[in-house]
Scaffold this motif. Structure first.
Motif, PDB file in Angstrom:
ATOM      1  N   ILE A 377       3.279  -1.402  13.033  1.00 36.67           N
ATOM      2  CA  ILE A 377       4.629  -1.430  12.482  1.00 36.67           C
ATOM      3  C   ILE A 377       5.510  -0.557  13.362  1.00 36.67           C
ATOM      4  N   ILE A 378       6.709  -1.038  13.663  1.00 36.30           N
ATOM      5  CA  ILE A 378       7.635  -0.243  14.481  1.00 36.30           C
ATOM      6  C   ILE A 378       8.086   1.016  13.757  1.00 36.30           C
ATOM      7  N   GLY A 379       8.272   0.957  12.457  1.00 30.41           N
ATOM      8  CA  GLY A 379       8.696   2.169  11.750  1.00 30.41           C
ATOM      9  C   GLY A 379       9.244   1.884  10.368  1.00 30.41           C
ATOM     10  N   CYS A 380      10.135   0.903  10.229  1.00 32.39           N
ATOM     11  CA  CYS A 380      10.705   0.543   8.937  1.00 32.39           C
ATOM     12  C   CYS A 380       9.890  -0.590   8.325  1.00 32.39           C
ATOM     13  N   PHE A 381       9.586  -0.499   7.046  1.00 33.24           N
ATOM     14  CA  PHE A 381       8.706  -1.500   6.443  1.00 33.24           C
ATOM     15  C   PHE A 381       8.912  -1.542   4.939  1.00 33.24           C
ATOM     16  N   VAL A 382       8.338  -2.576   4.321  1.00 31.71           N
ATOM     17  CA  VAL A 382       8.414  -2.792   2.878  1.00 31.71           C
ATOM     18  C   VAL A 382       6.985  -2.958   2.366  1.00 31.71           C
ATOM     19  N   VAL A 383       6.698  -2.348   1.196  1.00 29.97           N
ATOM     20  CA  VAL A 383       5.314  -2.312   0.723  1.00 29.97           C
ATOM     21  C   VAL A 383       5.299  -2.206  -0.801  1.00 29.97           C
ATOM     22  N   ASP A 384       4.278  -2.760  -1.407  1.00 25.66           N
ATOM     23  CA  ASP A 384       4.054  -2.563  -2.838  1.00 25.66           C
ATOM     24  C   ASP A 384       3.863  -1.075  -3.102  1.00 25.66           C
ATOM     25  N   ARG A 385       4.606  -0.545  -4.062  1.00 24.14           N
ATOM     26  CA  ARG A 385       4.640   0.911  -4.262  1.00 24.14           C
ATOM     27  C   ARG A 385       3.263   1.476  -4.628  1.00 24.14           C
ATOM     28  N   LYS A 386       2.558   0.816  -5.523  1.00 24.42           N
ATOM     29  CA  LYS A 386       1.256   1.335  -5.930  1.00 24.42           C
ATOM     30  C   LYS A 386       0.210   1.127  -4.837  1.00 24.42           C
ATOM     31  N   TYR A 387       0.273  -0.004  -4.148  1.00 25.07           N
ATOM     32  CA  TYR A 387      -0.681  -0.236  -3.056  1.00 25.07           C
ATOM     33  C   TYR A 387      -0.503   0.805  -1.950  1.00 25.07           C
ATOM     34  N   PHE A 388       0.725   1.186  -1.693  1.00 21.13           N
ATOM     35  CA  PHE A 388       0.993   2.204  -0.669  1.00 21.13           C
ATOM     36  C   PHE A 388       0.256   3.499  -1.006  1.00 21.13           C
ATOM     37  N   GLU A 389       0.207   3.853  -2.267  1.00 20.97           N
ATOM     38  CA  GLU A 389      -0.538   5.042  -2.689  1.00 20.97           C
ATOM     39  C   GLU A 389      -2.037   4.811  -2.555  1.00 20.97           C
ATOM     40  N   GLU A 390      -2.499   3.649  -2.955  1.00 22.84           N
ATOM     41  CA  GLU A 390      -3.926   3.353  -2.887  1.00 22.84           C
ATOM     42  C   GLU A 390      -4.442   3.406  -1.449  1.00 22.84           C
ATOM     43  N   ILE A 391      -3.627   2.975  -0.512  1.00 23.91           N
ATOM     44  CA  ILE A 391      -4.053   2.912   0.888  1.00 23.91           C
ATOM     45  C   ILE A 391      -3.885   4.247   1.597  1.00 23.91           C
ATOM     46  N   GLY A 392      -3.265   5.243   0.932  1.00 26.22           N
ATOM     47  CA  GLY A 392      -3.190   6.574   1.515  1.00 26.22           C
ATOM     48  C   GLY A 392      -1.822   7.009   2.011  1.00 26.22           C
ATOM     49  N   LEU A 393      -0.745   6.298   1.590  1.00 24.83           N
ATOM     50  CA  LEU A 393       0.625   6.673   1.987  1.00 24.83           C
ATOM     51  C   LEU A 393       0.710   6.822   3.507  1.00 24.83           C
ATOM     52  N   LEU A 394       1.405   7.860   3.975  1.00 21.58           N
ATOM     53  CA  LEU A 394       1.416   8.234   5.389  1.00 21.58           C
ATOM     54  C   LEU A 394       0.652   9.531   5.561  1.00 21.58           C
ATOM     55  N   ASP A 395       0.197   9.805   6.746  1.00 18.42           N
ATOM     56  CA  ASP A 395      -0.560  11.020   7.031  1.00 18.42           C
ATOM     57  C   ASP A 395       0.399  12.205   7.068  1.00 18.42           C
ATOM     58  N   GLU A 396       0.436  12.978   5.972  1.00 15.85           N
ATOM     59  CA  GLU A 396       1.358  14.112   5.881  1.00 15.85           C
ATOM     60  C   GLU A 396       0.899  15.303   6.718  1.00 15.85           C
ATOM     61  N   GLY A 397      -0.273  15.184   7.324  1.00 10.33           N
ATOM     62  CA  GLY A 397      -0.697  16.201   8.265  1.00 10.33           C
ATOM     63  C   GLY A 397      -0.060  16.037   9.629  1.00 10.33           C
ATOM     64  N   MET A 398       0.613  14.901   9.854  1.00 16.52           N
ATOM     65  CA  MET A 398       1.350  14.701  11.103  1.00 16.52           C
ATOM     66  C   MET A 398       2.659  15.481  11.064  1.00 16.52           C
ATOM     67  N   GLU A 399       3.234  15.666  12.228  1.00 16.49           N
ATOM     68  CA  GLU A 399       4.464  16.444  12.343  1.00 16.49           C
ATOM     69  C   GLU A 399       5.624  15.566  12.788  1.00 16.49           C
ATOM     70  N   VAL A 400       6.755  15.742  12.162  1.00 20.90           N
ATOM     71  CA  VAL A 400       8.070  15.219  12.541  1.00 20.90           C
ATOM     72  C   VAL A 400       8.102  13.699  12.602  1.00 20.90           C
ATOM     73  N   TYR A 401       7.625  13.123  13.700  1.00 21.05           N
ATOM     74  CA  TYR A 401       7.870  11.702  13.955  1.00 21.05           C
ATOM     75  C   TYR A 401       6.941  11.215  15.055  1.00 21.05           C
ATOM     76  N   GLY A 402       6.496   9.963  14.928  1.00 17.09           N
ATOM     77  CA  GLY A 402       5.727   9.335  15.996  1.00 17.09           C
ATOM     78  C   GLY A 402       4.250   9.221  15.688  1.00 17.09           C
ATOM     79  N   GLY A 403       3.726   8.003  15.785  1.00 19.48           N
ATOM     80  CA  GLY A 403       2.303   7.764  15.564  1.00 19.48           C
ATOM     81  C   GLY A 403       1.966   7.362  14.146  1.00 19.48           C
ATOM     82  N   GLU A 404       2.815   7.736  13.179  1.00 17.59           N
ATOM     83  CA  GLU A 404       2.514   7.423  11.777  1.00 17.59           C
ATOM     84  C   GLU A 404       2.550   5.926  11.518  1.00 17.59           C
ATOM     85  N   ASN A 405       3.426   5.208  12.223  1.00 20.58           N
ATOM     86  CA  ASN A 405       3.519   3.768  12.039  1.00 20.58           C
ATOM     87  C   ASN A 405       2.302   3.049  12.624  1.00 20.58           C
TER      88      ASN A 405
END
Length: 555
Positions: A377-405
């Motif tokens: 994914i380039i960065g902007c996306f649409v997702v089922d809200r509960k599925y996003f939680e089930e799959i692990g959201l984004l890695d909050e251990g990352m910093e600022v920007y880049g790689g999360e997508n």
């Protein structure tokens, strides 16, 4: 000029005493003051032609705009009392900026200086944005077949989440207005604004008050009336750095109250006490959302018509899909819309995202409205809200920007979901000339990439270390604790990265039997390294060592 300024300051500052008056009284009072000052001390160089407005028999709109013109004149005089030293030299020396290659040739020196300052601050032409309609029409660039499609009425609702830090006010408002105007009202449940600790707004308000279009001025004055009642106008004209953040909060909150008075609880605002970065800001927005589907976007986009229905239908059919619209470019200098070709979204071994040619299977369908399978994914996306939680959201251990997508795309595919791009959903996005919100973006992307490699890439993680020219052991980079992310992978029973390369991203080139990698240094000048040189020449050169990909070699 000095007499005018002093008198203006004295009269307008008395507005503070009138804090109990209503908004309209304050507006008329400010208008009377500026009218009085303009009549006594200001000569208008040119007489404006009479302006008429439809459905405005009493001429109230004309009167307000005339008062705004006078206030603008007073504000300009006040600023010109304290000219910036060396401003002419600065404008001349920076006139070669990329901002002025295709735009701004007719600007005077002062306007050019203001435009350049905004460009340096935002990475795009904030000066021009302030003069464009908040709901300007943009070309419908969807494939022809998309326009004739019909959709069921029972699609899930969506929460649109905008992330921003020190964004131009007009750009934020245009993102909101186009989202509201081009999303069916029964599908758009709410808009969530995540302010990642912005601090730019006193200057933003002043600049828009002086140079914005008439609609922008009316909006700003309306939403700032409460602020003017509490603070002397002189404090707005000469902004204090200590109150920048509070003024933005008040300005934004007034806009939210205005909208929510018509649609209760429609806009929510999440504010960070410190700058968390784009990754954690998106998770903050998700936590505030309540619709079945969430759409996470930057706050510098413009939505096209019909963008929502095709995405919501795909997610309704399969909640494990993460869907990206097709993006077009808003040129950072002219704000013209540039059509981008239909593409998938992938990445290189440094985990920088990139556009890809759609897979062969998509082309053989001969249907340009069909979804495009995408490795990432380039960065902007649409997702089922509960599925996003089930799959692990984004890695909050990352910093600022880049790689999360990239991490999200890999994780979704390896753990049973899918990622796709929809040609029938198009959104225009500003690609900045530079990223103003971080001093060292590369360092953050590198650290984040190593987290992805260690959790998800198995034996291929060395490709990431090699791309960044970092030793796989004792790299000297603290990538944080990976315990939770590795536990997530085990809990979801995810497939291997080898499976991902074989089935989803077969275009990705891999390297085997690598003996060594690094840079080749000159023995006589150890600050010079072998470099790939300009891409167009494809001839190796000697260049100052920097250790990035153009100088990385492998044996």
């Amino acid at each position: 000029m000095m007499v005018c300024s002093r008198r203006t300051k004295t009269l307008v500052s008395t507005c503070v005493i009138l804090s109990g008056m209503t908004n309209i009284v304050c507006l008329l009072y400010v208008g009377w003051i500026t009218n009085y000052v303009a009549n006594v001390n200001t000569k208008v160089s040119e007489t404006e032609p009479e302006r008429k407005f439809e459905d405005d028999n009493k001429g109230e709109t004309l009167k307000i705009i005339e008062r705004l013109d006078r206030l603008e004149n007073v504000v300009n005089q006040h600023i010109q009392e304290v000219p910036q030293k060396g401003s002419d030299e600065k404008v001349e020396s920076l006139s070669d900026s990329s901002l002025f290659v295709r735009w701004g040739h007719d600007l005077g020196p002062e306007s050019r200086r203001v435009a350049l300052k905004k460009f340096q601050y935002y990475g795009y032409n904030g000066y021009l944005s302030d003069r464009l309609s908040l709901a300007r029409p943009i070309p419908d660039l969807r494939p022809d077949g998309c326009r004739n499609m019909s959709y069921p009425t029972n699609l899930p609702q969506v929460s649109i989440i905008f992330i921003f830090v020190n964004e131009a006010l007009s750009v934020i408002l245009r993102s909101i207005h186009t989202a509201m105007n081009r999303t069916p009202s029964h599908l758009l449940k709410e808009i969530i604004l995540v302010d990642d600790n912005s601090n730019n707004v006193h200057q933003e308000f002043l600049s828009n008050l002086i140079t914005g279009n008439k609609l922008m001025k009316l909006i700003l004055l309306h939403t700032h009336l409460q602020y003017l009642l509490k603070n002397a106008l002189v404090d707005v004209l000469v902004p204090s750095r200590t109150s920048d953040s509070s003024e933005l909060k008040e300005n934004l909150q007034n806009f939210v109250k205005e909208t929510n008075s018509q649609r209760p609880d429609f806009i929510k605002v999440v504010r960070h006490d410190k700058q968390e970065g784009l990754i954690r800001s998106r998770v903050s927005g998700w936590r505030a959302a309540s619709a079945p589907v969430v759409a996470l976007f930057d706050a510098h986009v413009e939505f096209n018509i019909g963008w929502a229905e095709p995405i919501l239908l795909r997610i309704k059919e399969d909640r494990t899909r993460i869907v990206s619209p097709s993006f077009d470019n808003i040129k950072y200098d002219t704000f013209e819309i540039e059509e981008y070709p239909l593409s998938a979204q992938g990445f290189d071994w440094e985990l920088w995202c990139r556009y890809l040619n759609p897979p062969k299977a998509w082309w053989t369908q001969y249907n340009h409205t069909a979804p495009i399978r995408s490795p990432a994914i380039i960065g902007c996306f649409v997702v089922d809200r509960k599925y996003f939680e089930e799959i692990g959201l984004l890695d909050e251990g990352m910093e600022v920007y880049g790689g999360e997508n990239v991490e999200l795309g890999i994780r979704v595919w390896q753990c049973g979901g899918s990622v796709e791009v929809l040609p029938c959903s198009r959104i225009a996005h500003i690609e900045r000339a530079h990223k103003p919100y971080t001093q060292d973006l590369t360092a953050h992307v590198r650290r984040n990439a190593l987290r992805v490699a260690e959790v998800w890439m198995d034996e291929y993680k060395n490709h990431v270390y090699m791309a960044w020219n970092i030793p796989p052991q004792d790299s000297g980079i603290d990538i944080g604790d990976l315990t939770e992310r590795k536990a997530l992978r085990n809990r979801l029973q995810c497939k291997s990265f080898r499976w991902f390369l074989a089935n989803i991203y077969s275009e990705m080139r891999t390297y085997s039997d690598t003996v060594a990698y690094g840079v080749v240094k000159n023995m006589l000048r150890n600050d010079l390294c072998l470099d790939q040189g300009p891409d167009s020449d494809n001839i190796p050169i000697l260049y100052l060592c920097h250790g990035m990909t153009p100088q990385a070699s492998a044996l």
